[in-house]
Design a protein around this motif. Structure first.
Motif, PDB file in Angstrom:
ATOM      1  N   GLU A 165      32.715  45.356  47.816  1.00 26.49           N
ATOM      2  CA  GLU A 165      33.929  45.855  46.891  1.00 26.49           C
ATOM      3  C   GLU A 165      34.727  44.525  46.641  1.00 26.49           C
ATOM      4  O   GLU A 165      34.802  43.594  47.643  1.00 26.49           O
ATOM      5  CB  GLU A 165      34.857  46.596  47.997  1.00 26.49           C
ATOM      6  CG  GLU A 165      35.889  47.313  47.502  1.00 26.49           C
ATOM      7  CD  GLU A 165      37.097  47.367  48.296  1.00 26.49           C
ATOM      8  OE1 GLU A 165      37.178  47.279  49.713  1.00 26.49           O
ATOM      9  OE2 GLU A 165      38.216  47.266  47.570  1.00 26.49           O
ATOM     10  N   ARG A 166      35.230  44.510  45.501  1.00 22.79           N
ATOM     11  CA  ARG A 166      36.270  43.217  45.130  1.00 22.79           C
ATOM     12  C   ARG A 166      37.528  43.815  44.423  1.00 22.79           C
ATOM     13  O   ARG A 166      37.217  44.503  43.421  1.00 22.79           O
ATOM     14  CB  ARG A 166      35.309  42.278  44.183  1.00 22.79           C
ATOM     15  CG  ARG A 166      36.118  41.241  44.344  1.00 22.79           C
ATOM     16  CD  ARG A 166      35.184  39.995  43.392  1.00 22.79           C
ATOM     17  NE  ARG A 166      35.191  40.194  42.080  1.00 22.79           N
ATOM     18  CZ  ARG A 166      34.530  39.866  41.112  1.00 22.79           C
ATOM     19  NH1 ARG A 166      33.292  39.245  41.349  1.00 22.79           N
ATOM     20  NH2 ARG A 166      34.807  40.266  39.796  1.00 22.79           N
ATOM     21  N   ASP A 167      38.657  43.603  44.879  1.00 21.19           N
ATOM     22  CA  ASP A 167      39.815  43.919  44.292  1.00 21.19           C
ATOM     23  C   ASP A 167      40.060  45.335  43.911  1.00 21.19           C
ATOM     24  O   ASP A 167      40.176  45.849  42.720  1.00 21.19           O
ATOM     25  CB  ASP A 167      40.292  42.947  43.039  1.00 21.19           C
ATOM     26  CG  ASP A 167      40.020  41.511  43.510  1.00 21.19           C
ATOM     27  OD1 ASP A 167      40.610  41.245  44.662  1.00 21.19           O
ATOM     28  OD2 ASP A 167      39.685  40.764  42.404  1.00 21.19           O
ATOM     29  N   GLY A 168      39.522  46.349  44.832  1.00 22.80           N
ATOM     30  CA  GLY A 168      39.486  47.648  44.452  1.00 22.80           C
ATOM     31  C   GLY A 168      38.429  48.268  43.532  1.00 22.80           C
ATOM     32  O   GLY A 168      38.238  49.337  43.415  1.00 22.80           O
ATOM     33  N   MET A 169      37.550  47.409  43.073  1.00 26.20           N
ATOM     34  CA  MET A 169      36.442  47.586  42.306  1.00 26.20           C
ATOM     35  C   MET A 169      35.398  47.885  43.255  1.00 26.20           C
ATOM     36  O   MET A 169      34.889  47.037  44.270  1.00 26.20           O
ATOM     37  CB  MET A 169      35.894  46.263  41.412  1.00 26.20           C
ATOM     38  CG  MET A 169      36.651  46.314  39.878  1.00 26.20           C
ATOM     39  SD  MET A 169      35.715  45.122  39.064  1.00 26.20           S
ATOM     40  CE  MET A 169      35.959  43.413  39.929  1.00 26.20           C
ATOM     41  N   LEU A 170      34.335  48.945  42.987  1.00 28.24           N
ATOM     42  CA  LEU A 170      33.033  48.843  43.631  1.00 28.24           C
ATOM     43  C   LEU A 170      32.093  48.184  42.951  1.00 28.24           C
ATOM     44  O   LEU A 170      31.924  48.302  41.730  1.00 28.24           O
ATOM     45  CB  LEU A 170      32.584  50.653  43.814  1.00 28.24           C
ATOM     46  CG  LEU A 170      33.211  51.371  44.883  1.00 28.24           C
ATOM     47  CD1 LEU A 170      34.853  51.296  44.731  1.00 28.24           C
ATOM     48  CD2 LEU A 170      32.652  52.669  44.883  1.00 28.24           C
ATOM     49  N   MET A 171      31.481  47.328  43.792  1.00 34.74           N
ATOM     50  CA  MET A 171      30.413  46.385  43.267  1.00 34.74           C
ATOM     51  C   MET A 171      29.153  47.096  43.488  1.00 34.74           C
ATOM     52  O   MET A 171      28.671  47.395  44.692  1.00 34.74           O
ATOM     53  CB  MET A 171      30.593  44.735  43.842  1.00 34.74           C
ATOM     54  CG  MET A 171      31.715  44.411  43.973  1.00 34.74           C
ATOM     55  SD  MET A 171      32.370  43.931  42.132  1.00 34.74           S
ATOM     56  CE  MET A 171      31.394  42.428  42.068  1.00 34.74           C
TER      57      MET A 171
END
Ligand SMILES: Cc1cc2nc3c(=O)[nH]c(=O)nc-3n(C[C@H](O)[C@H](O)[C@H](O)COP(=O)(O)OP(=O)(O)OC[C@H]3O[C@@H](n4cnc5c(N)ncnc54)[C@H](O)[C@@H]3O)c2cc1C
Length: 365
Positions: free
Chosen positions: A261-267
């Motif tokens: 996860e990065r800044d609310g985004m799912l990676m």
């Protein structure tokens, strides 16, 4: 400003798997791919049994022949330090050309109702949910965002170098004609890299074809002939080959701590973490990660969880089920780069105890 509730950046395996999973649960998904999809990608094209299981669920029924007709790979051979280690691949893997695999998933996503658009590059992302996404085709707003843009994109820049010089690794692959023989995935290791070779079938073609795919340090080799010259047995084998495709290459290959996860985004897929390719798990991780992200965001779509909670669930599931593969592959890689005085006796033992080699292969699954 165009609106789309769920956007996935990158129409490779992870992006398509995510979009398919969510779309089949009735959610509207926009899938943005910067290139004309599909395109040739550097890959060993080793599709593990885990990945085959997911593909069987994802692919349209009329595309099932891609799995059914694929060459099966029931064994692996590792050529290192003049020794040959043998292991069973059980259940057997398959060999599927990436061009065909990516095309089949893309097509299946479209028929599941995904709004899949090619030649749209995501340039920047703002917000932590909702997100504002600037693309080569205008601006979008979405409630949730999945980054499936692969190991190397404008959105996933490498960490700062901090003055330390990093080794530069690259990937290169091509298909060659070779008379059919007993199928196996053959890994040729040498100082500064390795090359995988396995048979692959292409629709409508008879006669033997192999895929040769290498990961190599840029100061060691940059072309396939340079790679072949690094390993005597591979050099000998490749002398009989004639090219069936143009080579494709990719660089740099960067390994970093997986980040789901990065800044609310799912990676998802390589954007979350790039696993050492010699274990042949990248495709499986991309499909499993995409499906997991789709499943977790499904709970956000149905109103059962907030975006933050859905992202937390994904992070936990990623750590539980996907991170162990990264740990196992790093452990094996560390063994392969041990000083010769330690590595050689270990290889001697492994060569004589296939059960132990089989165990190591299973650990990467
Ligand atoms: C040398 C080598 C050999 C390998 N061999 C194997 C193997 O045998 N078996 C195996 O399982 N794995 C293997 N892998 C790993 C495997 O290829 C990857 O793990 C897999 O492709 C990951 O899929 P993905 O969907 O995450 O990324 P990708 O397939 O790279 O897809 C990412 C997509 O995002 C798009 N994109 C990027 N930036 C943007 C943007 N800003 N906007 C819109 N779109 C964007 C790209 O065009 C691309 O299509 C190998 C890798 C290498 C380098």
């Amino acid at each position: 400003m165009q609106e789309a509730p769920f956007i996935a950046v990158g129409g490779g395996l992870a992006g398509a798997a995510f979009a398919l999973e969510l779309a089949r649960n009735g959610a509207p998904v926009l899938l943005l791919e910067s290139t004309r999809s599909p395109h040739h990608k550097v890959c060993g094209e080793f599709v593990s049994a885990e990945a085959l299981g997911l593909l069987a669920e994802f692919l349209d029924r009329e595309l099932a022949g891609l799995i059914k007709d694929a060459v099966r790979i029931p064994r692996a051979r590792v050529f290192l330090d003049g020794r040959t280690l043998r292991a069973r691949v059980d259940p057997p893997a398959a060999s599927i050309a990436r061009f065909e695999l990516d095309a089949a998933l893309w097509q299946s996503a479209r028929s599941a109702g995904v709004d899949a658009r090619q030649q749209v590059t995501v340039q920047s992302i703002a917000g932590r949910g909702p997100f504002r996404i600037a693309t080569s085709d205008g601006e979008f707003e979405s409630r949730a965002l999945v980054n499936a843009s692969g190991r190397w994109s404008n959105l996933n820049l490498p960490p700062a170098e901090n003055g330390a010089r990093r080794e530069k690794w690259l990937g290169v692959k091509a298909h060659f004609a070779e008379p059919p023989s007993e199928p196996s995935v053959d890994l040729y290791f040498f100082e500064g890299g390795y090359c995988g070779v396995q048979p692959v079938a292409v629709a409508g073609e008879s006669g033997g074809r192999v895929n040769a795919s290498a990961m190599v340090r840029a100061d060691v080799a940059s072309t396939l002939p340079d790679v072949f010259a690094r390993h005597p047995a591979l050099n000998e084998r490749s002398r009989k080959w004639s090219p069936l495709s143009d080579p494709v290459s990719t660089s740099p290959l960067i390994f970093r701590q997986p980040q789901p996860e990065r800044d609310g985004m799912l990676m998802v897929g390589d954007a979350a973490g790039f696993v050492d390719p010699f274990v042949g798990d990248g495709i499986s991780l991309a499909l499993r990660g995409g499906a997991l992200a789709g499943h977790c965001l499904g709970s956000f779509f149905s109103g059962e969880a907030s975006l933050r909670e859905a992202a937390r669930r994904y992070g936990r599931a990623y750590e539980r089920s996907l991170l162990p593969v990264f740990r196992a592959s790093s452990a094996i890689r560390r063994m392969l780069v041990l000083p010769g005085s330690i590595r050689k006796p270990m290889l001697f033992i492994l060569e004589r105890t296939p059960a132990m080699t089989n165990y190591l292969v299973r650990k990467t699954r």
